[in-house]
Scaffold this motif. Structure first.
Motif, PDB file in Angstrom:
ATOM      1  N   THR A 207     -21.322 -50.063 102.127  1.00 60.65           N
ATOM      2  CA  THR A 207     -21.371 -50.226 100.279  1.00 60.65           C
ATOM      3  C   THR A 207     -20.347 -49.378 100.477  1.00 60.65           C
ATOM      4  OG1 THR A 207     -22.716 -49.315  99.725  1.00 60.65           O
ATOM      5  CG2 THR A 207     -23.518 -51.488 100.346  1.00 60.65           C
ATOM      6  N   PHE A 208     -19.663 -48.645 101.165  1.00 62.32           N
ATOM      7  CA  PHE A 208     -18.513 -47.908 100.307  1.00 62.32           C
ATOM      8  C   PHE A 208     -17.715 -47.096 101.241  1.00 62.32           C
ATOM      9  CE2 PHE A 208     -21.899 -44.490 100.762  1.00 62.32           C
ATOM     10  CZ  PHE A 208     -22.043 -43.315 101.239  1.00 62.32           C
ATOM     11  N   LYS A 209     -16.543 -46.643 100.924  1.00 64.15           N
ATOM     12  CA  LYS A 209     -15.417 -45.866 102.338  1.00 64.15           C
ATOM     13  C   LYS A 209     -15.682 -44.318 101.857  1.00 64.15           C
ATOM     14  CE  LYS A 209     -12.936 -49.903 104.670  1.00 64.15           C
ATOM     15  NZ  LYS A 209     -13.507 -50.861 103.829  1.00 64.15           N
ATOM     16  N   LEU A 210     -15.310 -43.258 102.940  1.00 65.01           N
ATOM     17  CA  LEU A 210     -15.095 -42.302 102.429  1.00 65.01           C
ATOM     18  C   LEU A 210     -13.744 -41.506 102.233  1.00 65.01           C
ATOM     19  CD1 LEU A 210     -17.095 -40.901 106.020  1.00 65.01           C
ATOM     20  CD2 LEU A 210     -17.857 -40.528 103.470  1.00 65.01           C
ATOM     21  N   LEU A 211     -13.809 -40.672 101.799  1.00 64.14           N
ATOM     22  CA  LEU A 211     -12.407 -40.988 101.178  1.00 64.14           C
ATOM     23  C   LEU A 211     -11.428 -40.165 102.856  1.00 64.14           C
ATOM     24  CD1 LEU A 211      -9.699 -40.087  98.908  1.00 64.14           C
ATOM     25  CD2 LEU A 211     -11.060 -37.624  99.652  1.00 64.14           C
ATOM     26  N   GLU A 212     -11.807 -40.158 103.380  1.00 61.90           N
ATOM     27  CA  GLU A 212     -10.703 -40.042 104.891  1.00 61.90           C
ATOM     28  C   GLU A 212     -10.901 -40.926 105.547  1.00 61.90           C
ATOM     29  OE1 GLU A 212     -14.542 -38.976 108.323  1.00 61.90           O
ATOM     30  OE2 GLU A 212     -14.105 -37.521 106.203  1.00 61.90           O
ATOM     31  N   GLU A 213     -11.675 -42.253 104.886  1.00 63.85           N
ATOM     32  CA  GLU A 213     -10.996 -43.397 105.562  1.00 63.85           C
ATOM     33  C   GLU A 213      -9.946 -44.141 104.514  1.00 63.85           C
ATOM     34  OE1 GLU A 213     -14.439 -45.691 106.902  1.00 63.85           O
ATOM     35  OE2 GLU A 213     -15.164 -44.766 105.376  1.00 63.85           O
ATOM     36  N   LYS A 214      -8.778 -43.976 103.551  1.00 64.41           N
ATOM     37  CA  LYS A 214      -8.740 -44.299 102.412  1.00 64.41           C
ATOM     38  C   LYS A 214      -7.717 -43.141 102.175  1.00 64.41           C
ATOM     39  CE  LYS A 214     -12.102 -44.292  99.458  1.00 64.41           C
ATOM     40  NZ  LYS A 214     -13.226 -44.402  98.643  1.00 64.41           N
ATOM     41  N   THR A 215      -6.478 -43.832 101.820  1.00 63.71           N
ATOM     42  CA  THR A 215      -5.197 -43.135 100.765  1.00 63.71           C
ATOM     43  C   THR A 215      -5.185 -43.530  99.851  1.00 63.71           C
ATOM     44  OG1 THR A 215      -3.674 -44.132 103.192  1.00 63.71           O
ATOM     45  CG2 THR A 215      -2.858 -43.016 101.478  1.00 63.71           C
ATOM     46  N   PRO A 216      -5.194 -42.066  99.047  1.00 63.06           N
ATOM     47  CA  PRO A 216      -4.938 -41.824  97.597  1.00 63.06           C
ATOM     48  C   PRO A 216      -4.022 -42.577  97.308  1.00 63.06           C
ATOM     49  CG  PRO A 216      -5.802 -39.932  98.469  1.00 63.06           C
ATOM     50  CD  PRO A 216      -4.687 -40.649  98.941  1.00 63.06           C
ATOM     51  N   PRO A 217      -2.992 -43.001  96.041  1.00 62.33           N
ATOM     52  CA  PRO A 217      -1.647 -44.004  95.757  1.00 62.33           C
ATOM     53  C   PRO A 217      -0.956 -42.361  95.614  1.00 62.33           C
ATOM     54  CG  PRO A 217      -3.375 -43.616  93.605  1.00 62.33           C
ATOM     55  CD  PRO A 217      -4.108 -43.439  95.296  1.00 62.33           C
ATOM     56  N   GLY A 218       0.651 -42.982  95.343  1.00 61.99           N
ATOM     57  CA  GLY A 218       1.652 -41.882  95.296  1.00 61.99           C
ATOM     58  C   GLY A 218       2.009 -41.183  94.087  1.00 61.99           C
ATOM     59  N   ILE A 219       0.701 -41.555  93.646  1.00 60.56           N
ATOM     60  CA  ILE A 219       0.645 -40.952  91.676  1.00 60.56           C
ATOM     61  C   ILE A 219       0.716 -39.308  92.059  1.00 60.56           C
ATOM     62  CG2 ILE A 219       0.482 -42.811  90.014  1.00 60.56           C
ATOM     63  CD1 ILE A 219      -2.293 -41.929  89.735  1.00 60.56           C
ATOM     64  N   VAL A 220      -0.488 -38.872  92.909  1.00 58.67           N
ATOM     65  CA  VAL A 220      -1.159 -37.837  93.602  1.00 58.67           C
ATOM     66  C   VAL A 220       0.106 -36.642  93.957  1.00 58.67           C
ATOM     67  CG1 VAL A 220      -2.762 -38.990  94.154  1.00 58.67           C
ATOM     68  CG2 VAL A 220      -1.461 -38.033  95.971  1.00 58.67           C
ATOM     69  N   ASP A 221       1.299 -37.196  94.642  1.00 57.06           N
ATOM     70  CA  ASP A 221       1.945 -36.213  94.326  1.00 57.06           C
ATOM     71  C   ASP A 221       3.416 -36.026  93.521  1.00 57.06           C
ATOM     72  OD1 ASP A 221       1.412 -35.125  97.031  1.00 57.06           O
ATOM     73  OD2 ASP A 221       1.516 -37.260  97.909  1.00 57.06           O
ATOM     74  N   LYS A 222       3.322 -36.977  92.175  1.00 57.75           N
ATOM     75  CA  LYS A 222       4.102 -36.672  91.742  1.00 57.75           C
ATOM     76  C   LYS A 222       3.278 -36.312  90.031  1.00 57.75           C
ATOM     77  CE  LYS A 222       6.939 -39.578  93.363  1.00 57.75           C
ATOM     78  NZ  LYS A 222       8.667 -38.845  93.786  1.00 57.75           N
ATOM     79  N   PHE A 223       4.488 -35.576  89.279  1.00 53.45           N
ATOM     80  CA  PHE A 223       4.006 -35.614  87.973  1.00 53.45           C
ATOM     81  C   PHE A 223       3.827 -36.594  86.846  1.00 53.45           C
ATOM     82  CE2 PHE A 223       5.841 -33.999  83.884  1.00 53.45           C
ATOM     83  CZ  PHE A 223       5.230 -33.007  83.428  1.00 53.45           C
ATOM     84  N   GLY A 224       3.002 -36.312  86.398  1.00 59.20           N
ATOM     85  CA  GLY A 224       2.996 -37.807  85.302  1.00 59.20           C
ATOM     86  C   GLY A 224       2.559 -37.026  83.546  1.00 59.20           C
ATOM     87  N   TRP A 225       3.544 -38.390  83.113  1.00 61.39           N
ATOM     88  CA  TRP A 225       2.684 -37.772  81.401  1.00 61.39           C
ATOM     89  C   TRP A 225       2.089 -39.406  81.061  1.00 61.39           C
ATOM     90  CZ3 TRP A 225       5.715 -40.911  77.660  1.00 61.39           C
ATOM     91  CH2 TRP A 225       5.241 -40.612  75.864  1.00 61.39           C
TER      92      TRP A 225
END
Length: 788
Positions: A207-225
């Motif tokens: 019923t779910f996928k492991l993190l290793e099967e998915k790609t996080p969104p590009g915001i993880v590599d950006k500074f945010g406000w």
């Protein structure tokens, strides 16, 4: 069908069919054992155990499985009376240290330790038992599961029994026989064990996928406000523009802008539909409100673009988002907040343009009744939730997300997630209602936000992890960043920050298998800002702040953010070190929280003194423990880093020396693999230690280890490439960022070059120090060469 380990309903729990293929056994003396070591005793006769048909990493086994390949079993039980809520003892836990993750609030989980069954907390999501001192009894994980329309958790029973609680959430959904409500697995590596047990759950549930099967969104590599602590509910377009401009002008351009609560069209039931929440701006006052349209409220709808001649809309949210991105080229992503049910109070019924909704009175489960008092829960329970029925919920997400996509929004923060279990009585129970909502949400995200444009929040429960993470790949792993204590304790400005660290670090051990851990925003001007920044720098997750407009600590921010708005993110997600797993870093007065992570070529250990407050079993809330807030001492070394783990493990086989660089002391220590260097910290202070394998350059006596940009908190994260040219006697390092680059070298190099040009350098304390400018390249990477 695999054979049972026991027969439920017999007078004693006994082996059946001569099964001996799992290293976990239910013996003829009614004990759960592993390698002949008892870990649960006096197992009741109605408990059943079935060997797992999956291998240690979730692979399907041939039946019958071989002794070495099936380290786990599924546990269930039989009862005589069908019910929607069962609490059943599974065995006694006596004098074995455990760590666990339990729900201290409806929405949030944290770390808890003990040694006996009575030490457990209600709503426990996972338990890991420590190995024995002689290592004959390995680590053991107990993982409650979903079974049919029922969901399981663990809790304390009487006389040190561990009880399993299995509940559907609806009096109309009953059961009496269960075979796989709990999974137990044993292993010699605690990090591998948790990961492998969840891989088995992945194969078992589907019923779910492991993190290793998915790609996080590009915001993880950006500074945010994020706008939340800057504006709360008064957020408005010109304020957002001013906030972004201030960060850009200060040299820290955000790549992500997250518009939090305050942009939607809402009102109380007694308000006219036209009010749009105009007078509902006090904290908590918005929570009884309901959504009245998918479009943005008047503040954003009435935005007028100064660009009257260019293409695209001239007013409204679409014009605002376009102007924001055009004015500030570094803004790649604009996200907005919304609740799982549309808003805190759901949708207002009988409103034109919205799907059908019905106000449901939430009901807390017995487990949730024991969680910490929470303003959001009180408001929601008192005012009900305007719930869209499961068969129509796809219309809600389609209406909301299609509009957001049309105005240029790139993703959403979905909050108030763990609400469905309180309103599921007439909708098939918590599991079936959750399946419908999460399926509709996942489908909409795939259609409108590239499949992964989501931050999950207030989602800390196994219903979400097992049912809601098919597409969602990024989620919060800690309670909110609290600037101050909402209960009014002035010391909460400090001890709550330690709680936040511990929530995030330990929750990631469990949640990091489903979602990429997000340690939440913080404020760069907070008294503990540097404490927070250090943890975010090595968390491996996104880094974003909620600074008030014009109030920033740019010196601190520039140790996190590069000139192009990117960050130096670790390759993995931070986890507690082994020696912290079964200890209490919040209120034992002794334990220092240590977390580890990996960069491309170096490891990093973060040491944090979090002592001073945490969960009180007696008062059922987090509270100050000032008597434990004092200097604590520990030791850190290369062995604290799990080099074989991570997305890209680092081989240290044969490495005889490591260089350990201490960020705050600005010193390097050369040590053996088993050495540990003393660390002593005052309350809410930290140290970050970059750990780099030392290499002998071929044909010479030179020892070398890269360190990184020492002006950046994640120093080693700057190193993007590392090439040893033994024939030429050179080392080339690709460095992302700008500032002071250091490496360990046992001898002074002949020359140093940056991007092919010889530069001045300093050689002192066995370190080569050079200055790296920001390059005129899109990658932000310079090449630094050392010639010996």
């Amino acid at each position: 069908m695999a054979p049972n380990l026991s027969k439920g309903g017999s007078n004693a729990a006994v082996l059946v069919d001569g099964f001996t293929t799992s290293i976990i056994n239910l013996d003829d003396e009614s004990n759960f054992t592993v390698n002949d070591h008892v870990f649960l005793s006096e197992v009741p006769p109605n408990i059943t155990a079935t060997p797992s048909p999956y291998g240690p990493t979730g692979e399907k086994l041939a039946l019958p499985p071989s002794p070495a390949s099936s380290p786990g079993c599924f546990v269930g039980f039989d009862t005589e009376v069908p019910s929607s809520h069962h609490v059943v003892p599974i065995g006694k836990l006596k004098n074995i240290k455990f760590m666990s993750i339990f729900r201290f609030k409806v929405w949030w989980t944290t770390h808890w330790i003990g040694s006996n069954g009575s030490d457990l907390e209600r709503e426990t999501q996972i338990v890991m038992l420590d190995k024995s001192n002689d290592s004959q009894r390995p680590y053991i994980v107990l993982l409650p599961l979903i079974e049919g329309p029922f969901r399981a958790s663990l809790q304390p029973g009487t006389d040190d029994f561990i009880d399993i609680c299995v509940e559907s959430g609806s009096t109309k959904v009953n059961g009496f026989s269960f075979r796989a409500s709990l999974y137990i697995q044993a292993g010699n590596d605690p990090f591998t064990l948790v990961k492998d047990a969840i891989k088995v759950a992945r194969r078992h549930l589907g019923t779910f996928k492991l993190l290793e099967e998915k790609t996080p969104p590009g915001i993880v590599d950006k500074f945010g406000w994020c706008t939340w602590d800057a504006f709360y509910l008064t957020v408005h377009p010109h304020g957002v523009m001013a906030g972004v401009k201030g960060l850009v002008d200060g040299g820290c351009p955000p790549g992500l802008v997250l518009i939090d609560d305050g942009w939607q069209s809402i009102c109380h039931d007694e308000d006219p539909v036209t009010s749009e929440g105009m007078n509902r701006t006090s904290a908590g006052e918005q929570m009884p409100c309901r959504l009245i349209q998918f479009q943005e409220n008047y503040k954003f709808r009435e935005y007028e673009s100064p660009n009257k001649t260019g293409p695209g809309p001239k007013s409204g949210m679409g014009a605002f988002v376009r102007d924001l991105k055009e004015n500030f080229k570094n803004v790649d992503y604009v996200y907005v907040w919304h609740a799982l049910c549309g808003y805190w109070g759901g949708l207002r019924p009988n409103v034109k343009g919205l799907p059908e909704a019905k106000v449901i009175a939430p009901k807390l489960t017995p487990g949730l009744e024991t969680t910490m008092e929470d303003l959001a829960v009180d408001k929601i329970v008192n005012n009900g939730v305007g719930l869209v029925p499961p068969e129509l919920v796809d219309q809600m997400y389609e209406g909301l997300h299609s509009h957001l996509e049309s105005v240029g929004i790139d993703g959403v923060k979905v909050d108030v997630i763990h609400l469905l279990e309180m309103v599921c009585e007439d909708y098939g129970g918590r599991v079936e209602l959750a399946k419908a909502y999460y399926k509709a949400l996942s489908s909409s995200v795939k259609n409108h936000f590239k499949g992964n444009g989501v931050i999950a929040s207030m989602e800390h429960c196994n219903d979400f992890m097992f049912l809601g993470t098919d597409a969602i790949s990024l989620g919060r792993v800690g309670d909110d960043f609290w600037c101050t204590d909402p209960s009014g304790d002035p010391n909460g400005t400090f001890w709550l920050q330690g709680c936040h660290m511990v929530h995030c670090a330990y929750n990631s051990l469990w949640m990091g298998n489903f979602i990429h851990p997000d340690w939440d925003m913080f404020q760069s001007t907070h008294p503990c800002a540097e404490f927070h920044a250090a943890s975010r720098a090595i968390s491996g997750g996104p880094i974003y702040v909620s600074d008030t407009v014009g109030k920033h600590n740019f010196q601190l921010l520039k140790s996190l953010v590069l000139p192009d708005g990117s960050i130096l993110r670790c390759d993995y997600y931070a986890l507690p070190t082994r020696d912290c797993l079964f200890e209490d870093p919040l209120h034992d007065g002794d334990t220092m929280l240590k977390i580890w992570n990996l960069n491309k070529f170096t490891g990093v250990v973060g040491a944090f003194n979090c002592q001073g407050g945490g969960w009180s079993r007696e008062e059922r809330r987090n509270k100050c423990a000032a008597e434990h807030s004092h200097r604590v001492s520990s030791a850190a070394g290369p062995a604290d880093i799990e080099w074989k783990h991570g997305t890209h493990p680092i081989s240290v086989e044969g490495v005889g020396k490591f260089a350990m660089y201490f960020f705050r002391e600005k010193k390097v220590v050369i040590c053996n693999p088993s050495d540990a260097i003393a660390v002593s910290l005052e309350p809410f202070n930290f140290e970050l230690i970059t750990v780099s394998p030392v290499k002998f350059l071929a044909g010479s006596s030179v020892q070398f280890a890269p360190i990184g940009l020492v002006n950046m908190l994640n120093t080693g994260g700057a190193i993007q490439s590392l090439v040893y040219d033994d024939g030429a006697g050179t080392v080339g390092i690709g460095v992302k960022g700008t500032g002071e680059m250091r490496v360990f070298a046992s001898e002074k190099p002949v020359t140093c070059q940056v991007n092919g040009k010889s530069v001045n350098f300093v050689y002192e304390d066995d370190m080569v120090i050079t200055q790296v400018p920001w390059p005129n390249t899109s990658s932000g990477i310079s090449v630094v060469d050392y010639l010996f």
